[in-house]
Design a protein around this motif. Structure first.
Motif, PDB file in Angstrom:
ATOM      1  N   THR A 186      19.959  -8.089  13.803  1.00 47.11           N
ATOM      2  CA  THR A 186      20.286  -8.010  15.131  1.00 47.11           C
ATOM      3  C   THR A 186      19.186  -7.288  16.032  1.00 47.11           C
ATOM      4  OG1 THR A 186      21.131  -5.623  14.779  1.00 47.11           O
ATOM      5  CG2 THR A 186      22.789  -7.615  14.748  1.00 47.11           C
ATOM      6  N   GLU A 187      18.006  -6.959  15.240  1.00 50.20           N
ATOM      7  CA  GLU A 187      16.764  -6.496  16.108  1.00 50.20           C
ATOM      8  C   GLU A 187      15.705  -7.456  15.605  1.00 50.20           C
ATOM      9  OE1 GLU A 187      16.366  -2.479  14.922  1.00 50.20           O
ATOM     10  OE2 GLU A 187      18.220  -1.869  15.481  1.00 50.20           O
ATOM     11  N   GLU A 188      14.509  -7.277  16.488  1.00 47.33           N
ATOM     12  CA  GLU A 188      13.384  -7.906  16.067  1.00 47.33           C
ATOM     13  C   GLU A 188      12.722  -7.396  14.980  1.00 47.33           C
ATOM     14  OE1 GLU A 188      10.770  -8.322  19.373  1.00 47.33           O
ATOM     15  OE2 GLU A 188      12.304  -9.267  20.635  1.00 47.33           O
ATOM     16  N   ALA A 189      12.121  -8.167  14.270  1.00 44.06           N
ATOM     17  CA  ALA A 189      11.091  -7.536  13.174  1.00 44.06           C
ATOM     18  C   ALA A 189      10.078  -6.830  13.554  1.00 44.06           C
ATOM     19  CB  ALA A 189      10.604  -8.813  12.300  1.00 44.06           C
ATOM     20  N   LYS A 190       9.692  -5.939  12.608  1.00 43.91           N
ATOM     21  CA  LYS A 190       8.554  -5.212  12.891  1.00 43.91           C
ATOM     22  C   LYS A 190       7.286  -5.698  13.192  1.00 43.91           C
ATOM     23  CE  LYS A 190      10.400  -0.842  10.683  1.00 43.91           C
ATOM     24  NZ  LYS A 190      10.180  -0.099   9.535  1.00 43.91           N
ATOM     25  N   THR A 191       6.358  -5.453  13.915  1.00 43.61           N
ATOM     26  CA  THR A 191       5.033  -6.222  14.108  1.00 43.61           C
ATOM     27  C   THR A 191       4.170  -5.876  12.852  1.00 43.61           C
ATOM     28  OG1 THR A 191       4.974  -5.592  16.330  1.00 43.61           O
ATOM     29  CG2 THR A 191       2.871  -6.270  15.445  1.00 43.61           C
ATOM     30  N   ALA A 192       3.587  -6.931  12.321  1.00 36.67           N
ATOM     31  CA  ALA A 192       2.887  -6.920  11.203  1.00 36.67           C
ATOM     32  C   ALA A 192       1.547  -6.202  11.247  1.00 36.67           C
ATOM     33  CB  ALA A 192       2.604  -8.280  10.520  1.00 36.67           C
ATOM     34  N   GLU A 193       1.393  -5.171  10.318  1.00 31.78           N
ATOM     35  CA  GLU A 193      -0.007  -4.516  10.364  1.00 31.78           C
ATOM     36  C   GLU A 193      -1.350  -5.294   9.833  1.00 31.78           C
ATOM     37  OE1 GLU A 193       0.750  -0.815   8.476  1.00 31.78           O
ATOM     38  OE2 GLU A 193       2.373  -0.325   9.444  1.00 31.78           O
ATOM     39  N   VAL A 194      -2.228  -5.192  10.321  1.00 31.23           N
ATOM     40  CA  VAL A 194      -3.606  -5.899   9.677  1.00 31.23           C
ATOM     41  C   VAL A 194      -3.965  -4.970   8.735  1.00 31.23           C
ATOM     42  CG1 VAL A 194      -5.780  -6.715  10.322  1.00 31.23           C
ATOM     43  CG2 VAL A 194      -3.711  -6.981  12.093  1.00 31.23           C
ATOM     44  N   ALA A 195      -4.338  -5.842   7.305  1.00 30.74           N
ATOM     45  CA  ALA A 195      -4.957  -5.031   6.483  1.00 30.74           C
ATOM     46  C   ALA A 195      -6.607  -4.754   6.663  1.00 30.74           C
ATOM     47  CB  ALA A 195      -4.925  -5.612   5.162  1.00 30.74           C
ATOM     48  N   THR A 196      -6.894  -3.806   6.645  1.00 29.79           N
ATOM     49  CA  THR A 196      -8.545  -3.295   6.725  1.00 29.79           C
ATOM     50  C   THR A 196      -9.226  -3.288   5.604  1.00 29.79           C
ATOM     51  OG1 THR A 196      -8.116  -0.937   6.684  1.00 29.79           O
ATOM     52  CG2 THR A 196      -7.922  -1.786   8.905  1.00 29.79           C
ATOM     53  N   GLU A 197      -8.669  -2.959   4.623  1.00 37.34           N
ATOM     54  CA  GLU A 197      -9.310  -3.047   3.313  1.00 37.34           C
ATOM     55  C   GLU A 197      -8.584  -4.164   2.361  1.00 37.34           C
ATOM     56  OE1 GLU A 197      -9.681   0.581   1.316  1.00 37.34           O
ATOM     57  OE2 GLU A 197     -10.287   1.466   3.201  1.00 37.34           O
ATOM     58  N   VAL A 198      -9.623  -5.005   1.638  1.00 43.10           N
ATOM     59  CA  VAL A 198      -8.940  -6.094   0.898  1.00 43.10           C
ATOM     60  C   VAL A 198      -8.815  -5.413  -0.832  1.00 43.10           C
ATOM     61  CG1 VAL A 198      -9.014  -8.161  -0.276  1.00 43.10           C
ATOM     62  CG2 VAL A 198      -9.795  -7.799   1.976  1.00 43.10           C
ATOM     63  N   GLU A 199      -7.543  -5.365  -1.288  1.00 45.19           N
ATOM     64  CA  GLU A 199      -7.366  -4.886  -2.483  1.00 45.19           C
ATOM     65  C   GLU A 199      -7.870  -5.762  -3.493  1.00 45.19           C
ATOM     66  OE1 GLU A 199      -3.386  -3.366  -3.173  1.00 45.19           O
ATOM     67  OE2 GLU A 199      -3.401  -2.281  -1.227  1.00 45.19           O
ATOM     68  N   GLU A 200      -8.422  -5.580  -4.774  1.00 44.14           N
ATOM     69  CA  GLU A 200      -8.962  -6.393  -5.665  1.00 44.14           C
ATOM     70  C   GLU A 200      -7.887  -6.345  -6.672  1.00 44.14           C
ATOM     71  OE1 GLU A 200     -11.390  -8.849  -5.679  1.00 44.14           O
ATOM     72  OE2 GLU A 200     -12.010  -8.032  -3.485  1.00 44.14           O
ATOM     73  N   THR A 201      -6.686  -6.761  -6.459  1.00 44.18           N
ATOM     74  CA  THR A 201      -5.925  -7.102  -7.559  1.00 44.18           C
ATOM     75  C   THR A 201      -5.649  -8.503  -7.986  1.00 44.18           C
ATOM     76  OG1 THR A 201      -3.893  -7.396  -5.940  1.00 44.18           O
ATOM     77  CG2 THR A 201      -4.308  -5.236  -6.528  1.00 44.18           C
ATOM     78  N   PRO A 202      -5.518  -8.753  -9.401  1.00 46.17           N
ATOM     79  CA  PRO A 202      -5.405 -10.074 -10.029  1.00 46.17           C
ATOM     80  C   PRO A 202      -4.118 -10.644  -9.576  1.00 46.17           C
ATOM     81  CG  PRO A 202      -4.898  -8.185 -11.408  1.00 46.17           C
ATOM     82  CD  PRO A 202      -5.516  -7.527 -10.386  1.00 46.17           C
ATOM     83  N   PRO A 203      -4.228 -11.998  -9.671  1.00 41.78           N
ATOM     84  CA  PRO A 203      -2.862 -12.634  -9.101  1.00 41.78           C
ATOM     85  C   PRO A 203      -1.759 -12.380 -10.149  1.00 41.78           C
ATOM     86  CG  PRO A 203      -4.543 -14.383  -9.866  1.00 41.78           C
ATOM     87  CD  PRO A 203      -5.148 -12.968  -9.768  1.00 41.78           C
ATOM     88  N   LEU A 204      -0.463 -12.592  -9.808  1.00 43.13           N
ATOM     89  CA  LEU A 204       0.654 -12.484 -10.962  1.00 43.13           C
ATOM     90  C   LEU A 204       0.546 -13.543 -11.597  1.00 43.13           C
ATOM     91  CD1 LEU A 204       3.329 -11.019  -8.337  1.00 43.13           C
ATOM     92  CD2 LEU A 204       1.879  -9.885 -10.016  1.00 43.13           C
ATOM     93  N   VAL A 205       0.209 -14.826 -11.308  1.00 42.77           N
ATOM     94  CA  VAL A 205       0.327 -15.924 -12.200  1.00 42.77           C
ATOM     95  C   VAL A 205      -1.148 -16.209 -12.353  1.00 42.77           C
ATOM     96  CG1 VAL A 205       0.965 -18.340 -12.299  1.00 42.77           C
ATOM     97  CG2 VAL A 205       2.505 -16.584 -11.175  1.00 42.77           C
ATOM     98  N   PRO A 206      -1.427 -16.568 -13.589  1.00 39.18           N
ATOM     99  CA  PRO A 206      -3.103 -16.791 -13.901  1.00 39.18           C
ATOM    100  C   PRO A 206      -3.233 -18.147 -13.376  1.00 39.18           C
ATOM    101  CG  PRO A 206      -1.966 -16.326 -15.866  1.00 39.18           C
ATOM    102  CD  PRO A 206      -0.853 -16.136 -15.019  1.00 39.18           C
ATOM    103  N   LEU A 207      -4.392 -18.402 -12.596  1.00 42.19           N
ATOM    104  CA  LEU A 207      -4.793 -19.604 -11.928  1.00 42.19           C
ATOM    105  C   LEU A 207      -5.811 -20.382 -12.707  1.00 42.19           C
ATOM    106  CD1 LEU A 207      -5.098 -18.004  -8.219  1.00 42.19           C
ATOM    107  CD2 LEU A 207      -2.994 -19.298  -9.214  1.00 42.19           C
TER     108      LEU A 207
END
Length: 69
Positions: A46-67
């Motif tokens: 019933t309400e608008e979605a929250k505004t997305a926050e811009v990520a300032t730092e990129v995290e180096e996490t591996p993907p969940l599925v091996p590419l």
């Protein structure tokens, strides 16, 4: 000028490499393709979605599925 086309198409294998929001798969003939976009409120929000926050730092996490390389 009007054309009437009757087709019989047998598809044994249909391989699609990738799908995006604006993908079109055409099988057969068409005079024109018209885009269609529909939005549904399946969550009952019933309400608008929250505004997305811009990520300032990129995290180096591996993907969940091996590419593949």
């Amino acid at each position: 000028m009007h054309f009437t086309i009757h087709q019989s198409i047998n598809i044994h294998l249909l391989k699609i490499g990738s799908i995006t929001n604006s993908s079109v798969v055409q099988i057969g003939s068409t005079g024109s393709i018209q885009g269609q976009s529909e939005q549904y409120n399946t969550g009952g929000f019933t309400e608008e979605a929250k505004t997305a926050e811009v990520a300032t730092e990129v995290e180096e996490t591996p993907p969940l599925v091996p590419l593949s390389p």
